[in-house]
Design a protein around this motif. Structure first.
Motif, mmCIF file in Angstrom:
data_model
loop_
_atom_site.group_PDB
_atom_site.id
_atom_site.type_symbol
_atom_site.label_atom_id
_atom_site.label_comp_id
_atom_site.label_asym_id
_atom_site.label_seq_id
_atom_site.Cartn_x
_atom_site.Cartn_y
_atom_site.Cartn_z
ATOM 1 N N LEU A 101 1.094 -1.284 -0.146
ATOM 2 C CA LEU A 101 0.280 -0.081 -0.430
ATOM 3 C C LEU A 101 1.431 0.805 0.246
ATOM 4 N N ALA A 102 0.808 2.140 -0.778
ATOM 5 C CA ALA A 102 1.891 3.379 -1.491
ATOM 6 C C ALA A 102 0.805 4.460 -1.356
ATOM 7 N N TYR A 103 1.348 5.343 -0.672
ATOM 8 C CA TYR A 103 0.748 6.395 -1.374
ATOM 9 C C TYR A 103 1.540 8.151 -1.114
ATOM 10 N N VAL A 104 0.916 8.879 -1.985
ATOM 11 C CA VAL A 104 1.479 10.490 -2.549
ATOM 12 C C VAL A 104 0.871 11.084 -2.166
ATOM 13 N N SER A 105 1.758 12.385 -1.317
ATOM 14 C CA SER A 105 1.373 14.369 -1.517
ATOM 15 C C SER A 105 1.334 14.515 -1.978
ATOM 16 N N ALA A 106 1.237 15.703 -1.938
ATOM 17 C CA ALA A 106 1.447 16.555 -3.435
ATOM 18 C C ALA A 106 1.974 17.185 -4.125
ATOM 19 N N ASP A 107 3.334 17.169 -2.593
ATOM 20 C CA ASP A 107 4.729 17.965 -2.712
ATOM 21 C C ASP A 107 5.489 16.777 -3.348
ATOM 22 N N ALA A 108 5.015 15.578 -2.449
ATOM 23 C CA ALA A 108 6.217 14.403 -2.628
ATOM 24 C C ALA A 108 6.361 14.274 -4.208
ATOM 25 N N SER A 197 0.949 9.153 -14.108
ATOM 26 C CA SER A 197 1.680 10.096 -13.535
ATOM 27 C C SER A 197 0.229 11.268 -14.078
ATOM 28 N N ALA A 198 -0.491 11.077 -14.990
ATOM 29 C CA ALA A 198 -0.957 12.165 -15.943
ATOM 30 C C ALA A 198 -2.777 12.047 -14.589
ATOM 31 N N THR A 199 -2.287 10.173 -13.895
ATOM 32 C CA THR A 199 -4.197 9.712 -13.299
ATOM 33 C C THR A 199 -3.870 9.953 -12.512
ATOM 34 N N VAL A 200 -2.720 10.197 -11.423
ATOM 35 C CA VAL A 200 -2.372 11.302 -10.163
ATOM 36 C C VAL A 200 -2.711 12.814 -9.906
ATOM 37 N N ALA A 201 -1.368 12.993 -11.176
ATOM 38 C CA ALA A 201 -2.288 14.522 -11.392
ATOM 39 C C ALA A 201 -3.329 14.590 -11.200
ATOM 40 N N HIS A 202 -4.370 14.073 -12.462
ATOM 41 C CA HIS A 202 -6.058 14.721 -12.540
ATOM 42 C C HIS A 202 -5.980 13.879 -10.527
ATOM 43 N N ALA A 203 -6.200 13.204 -9.892
ATOM 44 C CA ALA A 203 -6.282 12.846 -8.617
ATOM 45 C C ALA A 203 -6.516 13.958 -7.742
ATOM 46 N N LEU A 204 -4.872 14.936 -7.694
ATOM 47 C CA LEU A 204 -4.004 15.430 -7.154
ATOM 48 C C LEU A 204 -4.734 16.406 -6.812
ATOM 49 N N ALA A 225 8.949 5.687 -8.217
ATOM 50 C CA ALA A 225 8.958 6.647 -9.049
ATOM 51 C C ALA A 225 8.289 8.171 -9.299
ATOM 52 N N LEU A 226 7.046 7.741 -8.870
ATOM 53 C CA LEU A 226 6.364 8.496 -9.083
ATOM 54 C C LEU A 226 6.304 9.379 -7.771
ATOM 55 N N GLY A 227 7.459 9.736 -6.352
ATOM 56 C CA GLY A 227 7.462 9.739 -5.622
ATOM 57 C C GLY A 227 6.604 9.460 -4.187
ATOM 58 N N PHE A 228 5.626 8.130 -4.786
ATOM 59 C CA PHE A 228 4.648 7.114 -3.674
ATOM 60 C C PHE A 228 5.436 6.670 -2.606
ATOM 61 N N ARG A 229 4.905 6.874 -1.465
ATOM 62 C CA ARG A 229 5.987 6.278 -0.648
ATOM 63 C C ARG A 229 4.682 4.838 0.020
ATOM 64 N N GLU A 230 6.025 3.387 -0.120
ATOM 65 C CA GLU A 230 4.925 2.247 0.916
ATOM 66 C C GLU A 230 4.996 2.163 2.494
ATOM 67 N N LEU A 231 3.720 2.199 3.275
ATOM 68 C CA LEU A 231 3.705 2.636 4.350
ATOM 69 C C LEU A 231 3.212 1.525 4.929
ATOM 70 N N GLY A 232 2.675 0.101 4.456
ATOM 71 C CA GLY A 232 2.127 -0.938 5.010
ATOM 72 C C GLY A 232 1.617 -1.986 3.348
ATOM 73 N N ALA A 233 1.313 -2.626 4.231
ATOM 74 C CA ALA A 233 -0.190 -3.775 3.413
ATOM 75 C C ALA A 233 -1.160 -4.642 3.568
ATOM 76 N N GLN A 234 -1.655 -4.603 2.868
ATOM 77 C CA GLN A 234 -2.898 -5.734 2.839
ATOM 78 C C GLN A 234 -2.895 -7.457 2.512
ATOM 79 N N LEU A 235 -3.254 -7.689 3.949
ATOM 80 C CA LEU A 235 -4.321 -9.809 2.908
ATOM 81 C C LEU A 235 -5.006 -9.402 3.514
ATOM 82 N N SER A 236 -5.191 -10.740 2.984
ATOM 83 C CA SER A 236 -6.429 -11.502 2.324
ATOM 84 C C SER A 236 -6.772 -12.889 3.175
ATOM 85 N N ILE A 237 -7.285 -13.314 3.985
ATOM 86 C CA ILE A 237 -6.764 -14.497 4.013
ATOM 87 C C ILE A 237 -8.310 -15.768 4.741
#
Length: 240
Positions: A101-108, A197-204, A225-237
């Motif tokens: 799970l990765a996320y990015v802020s506008a400044d990053a 990149s175009a998609t992320v720009a539209h979302a931000l 490469a687009l500046g996202f940071r991996e903050l964790g992970a998701q698992l289904s069991i």
């Protein structure tokens, strides 16, 4: 230690998707709750989301929750999203993930500037996207989830055909779940990064939180490469 606003927003999303009152422990640890309607996993499964060294787990019933609590009690929060570690302590029929799970802020955000690659915008239901899915095959198409987007699609063409595309689906908590797909013959050329990149720009620009959820290493590299940071992970069991 200052609170990471990106982590706060990401945790808020998954707490909302749990469908019952639960929160990530600020000092780490694992919290298990009963939630038959959980959005962390398929119906009837156990859902695990680990973010920032803390995890929440949803179980479909009280009995399942008791089993999971006991089994996971000896694991660190980071390990509960590790399929191998979970299989050692739980009787598991099937596992989906883990997905980073990765996320990015506008400044990053590291935007791909317009250049050699031309990115075109199409309606999300445009038939040319189905042609790309046919090229990519069922497994990669299912992983990308491009057919679920609610945003416009941002595409790269070659010889008139769409060979890469990206878009997002609006999730709860003002989150944009990013989908990216590239035709196999065109991978490794920066097309996914340009469309993404175009998609992320539209979302931000819409004040949404971009989320990049991926298992495939190549997809994860595009996000980083687009500046996202991996903050964790998701698992289904699915319990045996």
């Amino acid at each position: 230690m200052p609170i990471d606003p990106l982590l706060v927003r990401a945790r808020g999303l998954w707490e909302d998707l749990a469908s019952v009152p639960v929160s990530f422990a600020p000092d780490g640890g694992v919290r298990v709750v009963v939630s038959p309607e959980s959005g962390l996993c398929p119906a009837g499964w156990v859902g695990v989301v680990m973010l920032g060294g803390s995890a929440i787990v949803t179980a479909p019933s009280e009995d399942a929750a008791a089993i999971v609590r006991g089994a996971l009690a000896g694991l660190a929060a980071e390990a509960v999203a590790d399929a191998g570690a979970v299989r050692e302590v739980l009787s598991v029929a099937r596992v989906l993930g883990p997905a980073a799970l990765a996320y990015v802020s506008a400044d990053a955000f590291r935007r791909v500037e317009p250049g050699v690659l031309m990115v075109e915008q199409l309606p999300g239901e445009h038939p040319d996207l189905r042609g790309l899915e046919k090229q990519a095959g069922e497994e990669d198409t299912g992983e990308a989830g491009l057919e679920e987007i609610t945003s416009p699609a941002f595409v790269v063409r070659e010889g008139g055909q769409v060979v890469a595309a990206a878009g997002y689906r609006v999730w709860p908590s003002r989150t944009a779940q990013i989908s990216v797909l590239t035709a196999p013959a065109w991978r490794g050329r920066g097309l996914a990064r340009a469309a993404g990149s175009a998609t992320v720009a539209h979302a931000l620009a819409a004040d949404l939180l971009p989320q990049w959820r991926a298992r495939v290493p190549a997809s994860r590299r595009v996000a980083l490469a687009l500046g996202f940071r991996e903050l964790g992970a998701q698992l289904s069991i699915k319990l045996a």
